[in-house]
Each structure stands twice: as structure tokens, then as C-alpha cells.
Write an enzyme that holds these catalytic residues in place. Sequence first.
Site, PDB file in Angstrom:
ATOM      1  N   GLU A   1      34.516 -11.241  -5.683  1.00 62.02           N
ATOM      2  CA  GLU A   1      34.146  -9.841  -5.455  1.00 62.02           C
ATOM      3  C   GLU A   1      32.680  -9.776  -5.036  1.00 62.02           C
ATOM      4  OE1 GLU A   1      34.422  -5.615  -7.895  1.00 62.02           O
ATOM      5  OE2 GLU A   1      34.030  -7.443  -9.017  1.00 62.02           O
TER       6      GLU A   1
ATOM      7  N   LYS B   1      39.555  -1.865  -3.636  1.00 64.27           N
ATOM      8  CA  LYS B   1      39.697  -1.899  -5.093  1.00 64.27           C
ATOM      9  C   LYS B   1      40.084  -0.520  -5.624  1.00 64.27           C
ATOM     10  CE  LYS B   1      36.929  -3.120  -9.197  1.00 64.27           C
ATOM     11  NZ  LYS B   1      35.581  -3.583  -9.631  1.00 64.27           N
TER      12      LYS B   1
ATOM     13  N   CYS C   1      38.946  -7.826  -9.433  1.00 58.96           N
ATOM     14  CA  CYS C   1      38.215  -7.750 -10.693  1.00 58.96           C
ATOM     15  C   CYS C   1      38.877  -6.854 -11.747  1.00 58.96           C
ATOM     16  CB  CYS C   1      36.782  -7.305 -10.423  1.00 58.96           C
ATOM     17  SG  CYS C   1      35.630  -7.651 -11.795  1.00 58.96           S
TER      18      CYS C   1
END
Length: 284
Positions: free
Chosen positions: A43, A115, A156
Amino acid sequence: MAFFRAACIQLRSGKTVSENIAVAETLIRSAAGKGASYLQTPEMSNVLVRSREELLDRIADEDGDPFLARMRALAAELEVFIHIGSIAVLSDNGKVANRAFVIEPAGAILARYDKIHMFDVDLPNGESWRESATYEPGTQTVIADLFGIKVGMAVCYDIRFPAIFRTQARAGAEVLTAPAAFTRQTGRAHWHVLQRARAIENGAFVISAAQGGTHEDGRETFGHSLVVDPWGEILAELDHDEPGYVLAEIDTAMAVKARQRIPAIANERDFVCATADGLKEMTA
């Protein structure tokens, strides 16, 4: 069923995009030289800076991002898939997208994923994060097709939301991913168990490259990039927080076998939840 060699590229991205590109390229070239045909970065590979103002000064839109451009050229040169765990790119609405990319060996962008879950938390050691103040969350899960293998994309904090990975597994994903910049505190407590849990419950590989160490903006990330097999065993791990890479052999026949042994996806049923207000329909 298919077989390939995967590499997790562990970084300690700082505030200077050109320096982050150079480190990532060196590690990718080395891992590709050892036979990796799928290489994943963490990330925020292009820049890691906490200040919103500093971040906006250092990033561009997708067409102008130098990290993405260099990775596309590198994928074409080395004839490999490069999965950029995510980079920060400017969106049309003035916010920032935390966006992952899968680049195919010809250098074209095969898939994009923004994300979904924003890391808005207050941790016991006093750390406080509000990603939603800067980033625009995504709204859809994405599966990329590599070597004829379905690879689910996540980033993540998404690892804490099993529904994303179950949805991808139901759609046939044999490989799941969660490239990350996990904080040191949460990584020590939960990194390994979350990666293994997503692998076990879905009968899938989980590949997660990570940021590691103390960064220029003062944050501390956990490192420990790893690959977990569909039975929950750790196939490979970079057991520290320094930049580097780890390699693992991916054989999707293992996913088939795991799902035959424990057919959890096939055995799922819809159900309802009884509450004080009556029955509310739930889905698994």
C-alpha cells in the site's frame, strides 16, 4: 489450475517519489531475476506522508503519476505482472484515491481497485488516523485475471472485513491479496492471524506485501510481507521490517484441494438474526 512464482516486495516508502521508485525497481528486478512472474508492492508504494498538504504536493492524477508510469514500463521490459499494492492518486473531486493496479506483461493496466474501508481509528498508544478526511473510498470489489487465475484485490484495512474476500472466493478467486501499510502496533497483534484467517475460511492463497519500519513522517509500520497457502500455512515471510522481498510458489491445485476438504463456501446458507425488534434478514 496453474502454477507461478510470486514475490512480495517490501518497502519503506518515504516522501520522495523518485526515491521510492528507485528502491521498488531494484527489488522488482532482483525478484524477477529469480523467476517471479507476479510481483506485488505494498500500500502507498509511491509516497507515504501523513500531512494532507504535503501529500497533495507530491501526487498527481493517474495519467501523470511517475510511479505508475515506471511500473508499467518495467512490467513490459521484464514481461511480468506487477501488482501495485496501491498508490495515492488525485481524483476528479479533489480528494485522493488509494488505488491499486495490476499491470500485465505488455505494460497495460489490467485492473484497478480503490480501497473501500477507511482506517479511521484511535489506537491504545495514542495513534489516531482519519483516512476518510483525505481519501475517497471505493465502492466495488475487483477480481483480476492473471495466467487464467482469478486474483482478488483488496488493500490493508480491508483485511478486517471478511465479506470482501468471501465475495471474491464465491466468484472463483483462488488468490486473495491485502497489500498493506499496517501500523506496528496492530501488526504485532493481528497481522498474521488475519492473513491466515482469510486464507483458511476461503480456501485460497493470500499474498500481502507490506510497508515496514520507521518512515520519514514518523509512522511505524510492521513489515512481515507474507504468503499464506489455502490451508492456512505460511509459505513465505520476510520476518522483519526492512526493505526486501520474499518468493513463494503458487499452485492453485492447493486451493481446489482445500475447498474439497472443507467445502465452507458450498455449505453456506442464508440465515436470519433474531433481535428484540424481530427477525432481520442476514446473509453470510
